[in-house]
Design an enzyme around this catalytic site. Sequence first.
Site, PDB file in Angstrom:
ATOM      1  N   ARG A  13      28.408   3.789 -31.265  1.00 33.29           N
ATOM      2  CA  ARG A  13      29.403   3.219 -30.345  1.00 33.29           C
ATOM      3  C   ARG A  13      28.924   3.267 -28.904  1.00 33.29           C
ATOM      4  NH1 ARG A  13      35.330   5.964 -29.064  1.00 33.29           N
ATOM      5  NH2 ARG A  13      35.910   4.549 -27.359  1.00 33.29           N
ATOM      6  N   CYS A  28      18.060  16.069  -6.158  1.00 32.24           N
ATOM      7  CA  CYS A  28      18.129  15.200  -7.335  1.00 32.24           C
ATOM      8  C   CYS A  28      18.720  13.862  -6.910  1.00 32.24           C
ATOM      9  CB  CYS A  28      18.983  15.855  -8.417  1.00 32.24           C
ATOM     10  SG  CYS A  28      19.198  14.849  -9.906  1.00 32.24           S
ATOM     11  N   HIS A  29      18.297  12.796  -7.583  1.00 35.70           N
ATOM     12  CA  HIS A  29      18.747  11.450  -7.232  1.00 35.70           C
ATOM     13  C   HIS A  29      20.094  11.078  -7.835  1.00 35.70           C
ATOM     14  CE1 HIS A  29      14.262  11.375  -7.561  1.00 35.70           C
ATOM     15  NE2 HIS A  29      14.376  10.851  -6.363  1.00 35.70           N
ATOM     16  N   HIS A  31      23.803  17.169 -12.462  1.00 38.00           N
ATOM     17  CA  HIS A  31      23.921  16.466 -13.739  1.00 38.00           C
ATOM     18  C   HIS A  31      25.327  16.541 -14.330  1.00 38.00           C
ATOM     19  CE1 HIS A  31      19.312  16.407 -14.671  1.00 38.00           C
ATOM     20  NE2 HIS A  31      19.624  15.777 -13.552  1.00 38.00           N
ATOM     21  N   ASN A  59      13.678  20.585 -13.253  1.00 36.60           N
ATOM     22  CA  ASN A  59      14.830  20.955 -14.060  1.00 36.60           C
ATOM     23  C   ASN A  59      14.476  22.146 -14.952  1.00 36.60           C
ATOM     24  OD1 ASN A  59      16.839  19.055 -13.285  1.00 36.60           O
ATOM     25  ND2 ASN A  59      15.630  17.462 -14.291  1.00 36.60           N
TER      26      ASN A  59
END
Length: 432
Positions: free
Chosen positions: A267, A170-171, A200, A148
């Site tokens: 949150r 990428c996974h 991503h 990355n």
Amino acid sequence: MVKVAFIGAGSVEFTRNVVTDLCSFSELQGEFELSLHDIDAERLGYADALAKRISAQLGADARVTSSLDRRTAVADADYVVNEIQVGGYAATRKDFDIPARYGVRQTIGDTIGIGGIFRGLRTIPVLTGIGQDLAEVAPDAYLLNYSNPMAMLPWAVSAGTPFSRVVGLCHSVRDTHHLLAELVGVAEDEITFETAGFNHQAFVLRFERDGEDLYPRLREAIDGDPELQRRVRVELFRRFGYFPTESSEHSAEYVPWLMHSDAAIERFRIPVGEYLTRSERNIEEFDETLATLQAEGELDLQPTSEMASEFIRAHVTGKPASLYVNVQNDGLIENLPAECCIEVPGVVDKDGLHPQAVGALPPQLAALNRTFLNVVELTVKAVLEGDREHVYHAALLDPNTAATLGIDDIRSMCDELLQAHGDLIPEALRLP
């Protein structure tokens, strides 16, 4: 004989997984060379011992060579697996610690955000150097990149070198498909997926079984589970209509609404500084594996269907494999720029890689992707054009950074990071 070279071979996870897979493939046993390179002699020695042990334990009869000289390692390679982390843990700490003093929170810091920008500044010059090497000594190889920031690196190689056979792996898409199948209670092999965007920040555009849209079933599962509702990626799905491929901790730092807010951190249970913890675990794993090798103990080797392994097997044997790949857009996604590096489905067979066009993204997804693209493009241009002003531009336009700091603080933070990273920053971008 097939030659697979590894750059950054001292990486614990990817070297072990890819080598284990390759040594498990009956079609390749006795027919391939593993050529290892790392700039760290100790880690290279570890990788050499590890690869030889894996080959012996699995009866693969692979030829294992290693070299501290990169060009020697990649010369005449058929495949080059890149897994480098320029500057290692020490540089990553700076990417987190300096912004934290300014109040900028990060979770992973390797894609966009201030950490992704500076990882890109350190890594792009190395990748373009690799691309130049391959153009000269292995022009027919595939460069299979795991490092990355993924959306930056293949773009930089394609734009900054004569070498274009670069593919990012990428996974995240595969893992997201697993998760969605589990959430709706349908076997994954019964589901038709189509996913696209940036690495991503891609989105599941098609989620069906036998023509039935499974998104209503996903919404029911979410509505009935208050814990699911406390995930960032679920909130993005609820707001934008399509499920994102990246984990909640990653996704949180790509948007402007969350990381600066204490209430949002609470949150959505956002793990600030998560990558530092992961990096420390990787160091521990390296030490544990090294101790096992030194004690001549047996390794626990389980094939992982690593994406580079599947790419290589499909290309060598001609048995097609479907993979999600990061490649130059060139019209594959109609409403994103042609030159950028996007993530789309593809098929690998004996003739190579065939990425699939997906048309136009829904407008709200393309708009969100463009906020991601701004940072990626400006960081790539900063390095390729030697323009320090683009470093500041990238930081000013980064969603999380801009939501947290004013203009003067952003520039001061960038200057401090440029100074702290020293010679790892390209010379043209260093402060006078």
